[in-house]
Design a protein around this motif. Structure first.
Motif: not given
Lengths: 284, 284
Positions: B149-166
């Protein structure tokens, strides 16, 4: 040459998708190049396990805590390619730094405890760099099995732990250390030794062997390791960073041989940092 | 009931292997249970994207920096199961803590920068806990897509980043926040609000909306955010942790609306911590 040489994750993924369609299983052998018989032993183990073998070649800057060590790390891609092609490796994945760590890269994998002593104490950040890059390589190649040398025993332990902890669907396989005829553990760094130092270097393998045998025969651990350290310094090593008996699985320090153990050492010779380790087993 | 409820990674893997054999693609919706319409919106988005939908339910202790918050986190698995079954979810994966973090667990995934401000500044270790558990869930389920959910926007950003980075082979999909009729962003924590506080709570959504509109209309950012903070405190919030305009992708603070931005807030009301955020877009 029949080996594919690819530089991008996209190309790796396209090729593995094709292999997966025909049901081929895949093994990966992560390396930093400057390949020697130890690496080729990993490749042969991998060939025995999987239809397709990918070797990766990436000198990972984030695992070097020392800029000079990174700069001096031997590189010879053309020779590496020739050797791997001769072993009938299916693919060499040799990305550049920008492919592995594009702008904005911000993620780190770290493994506590296992990373903290031994080499971790002397190379700050080293195992975070290893853990992060290996996680990436495992997920990039989506290999069913991955092969690492026991020569880097702490690294192997860290990788086994992170693969299990993060539920990476891969089998981590440790392969015994390959040694020169005089016992020296093969390492890409050995080429940096002078002729004199090269003759002194096997003292580490011999000191470990003798100390391990003494511990197995009942000699107190600290007395055996003290003797081994003295042997190394006498043989020409300028410094012994550590020479310790550890639990073979958790790498916790142990003072008594009451379970499978590993005797591990790191030392400096001729400005080169060398490591080695052997199994030490309690009597049945 | 046709939904499978599984507790172990082994069972998850066995089931997904079966789905993969028939070519089914798989989506995952990670949750901490106490499901509301916001979660069901994620489930419906996932159903629209993939043949098979797995919902995970795990109240992850490592992302709670506050023991009381963890203890008070609402749990009602029977009701969650009924709701998910009614949505024709294929599998609920609801592991216990020992399944996720067996003895010896030692690995942490962390994402620098994105994790550091906003909620990260007020909840030490929170995003390391999120990043680690989400990495595990993505790799356990080997899903092709994952919905947050975009409600947890910072969480979503962190998860997008880790999925891409790893290099996790998954598409991360953000789903717009679902709101109550009065504008309050749906959250499992809303049930902890008293009747009075529940009536005051929508002030956050309204303050963000007004400040976002003012910034889009050209009002200086700090003036608009100051007004919004005052509004919240006047409306009954006891504290505003932050209310800030950030770059929509990097989450870096911005003082001028010269690119897509996000206005994010966290505040305390009636002893409950509430968060919300909205898009703020420069004129074309």
């Amino acid at each position: 040459m029949s080996m594919l040489v690819v530089r991008s994750v996209t190309e790796v993924r396209a090729q593995i998708a094709q292999w997966r369609r025909t049901g081929d299983n895949i093994a990966v052998v992560p390396t930093m190049g400057a390949l020697h018989e130890g690496h080729l032993s990993l490749v042969r183990s991998a060939k025995g396990r999987a239809k397709r073998v990918i070797v990766t070649l990436f000198v990972n800057p984030t695992q070097f805590n020392n800029a000079e060590d990174l700069a001096k790390y031997p590189r010879d891609e053309a020779s590496d390619i020739a050797r791997l092609d001769a072993e009938h490796v299916d693919m060499l994945f040799a990305p550049d730094v920008a492919e592995m760590y594009p702008e904005g890269f911000a993620t780190k994998v770290s493994v506590s405890r296992l990373s903290e002593g031994l080499c971790g104490a002397h190379r700050p950040g080293h195992f975070d760099g290893v853990a992060t890059v290996v996680t990436k390589l495992l997920l990039q190649t989506q290999a069913d099995s991955a092969f690492f040398g026991e020569k880097d025993y702490q690294q192997l332990s860290v990788i086994r732990r992170l693969a299990r902890d993060l539920d990476i669907p891969v089998e981590i396989v440790g392969v015994p250390t390959v040694r020169e005829a005089d016992g020296l553990a093969m390492s890409s760094r050995n080429v940096r030794l002078s002729e004199t130092a090269r003759k002194q270097a096997p003292a580490m393998a011999e000191a470990l062997r003798a100390a391990g045998a003494a511990i197995e025969a009942g000699q107190p651990v600290s007395s055996a390791t003290d003797t081994a350290k003295t042997t190394l310094l006498t043989a020409g090593y300028s410094q012994v960073e550590y020479l310790e008996l550890r639990d073979a699985e958790t790498l916790e320090p142990i003072s008594k041989l009451d379970r499978p153990a590993r005797l591990l050492a790191a030392g400096w010779l001729d400005g080169v940092r060398l490591i080695d380790n052997i199994a030490v087993l309690p009597a049945h």
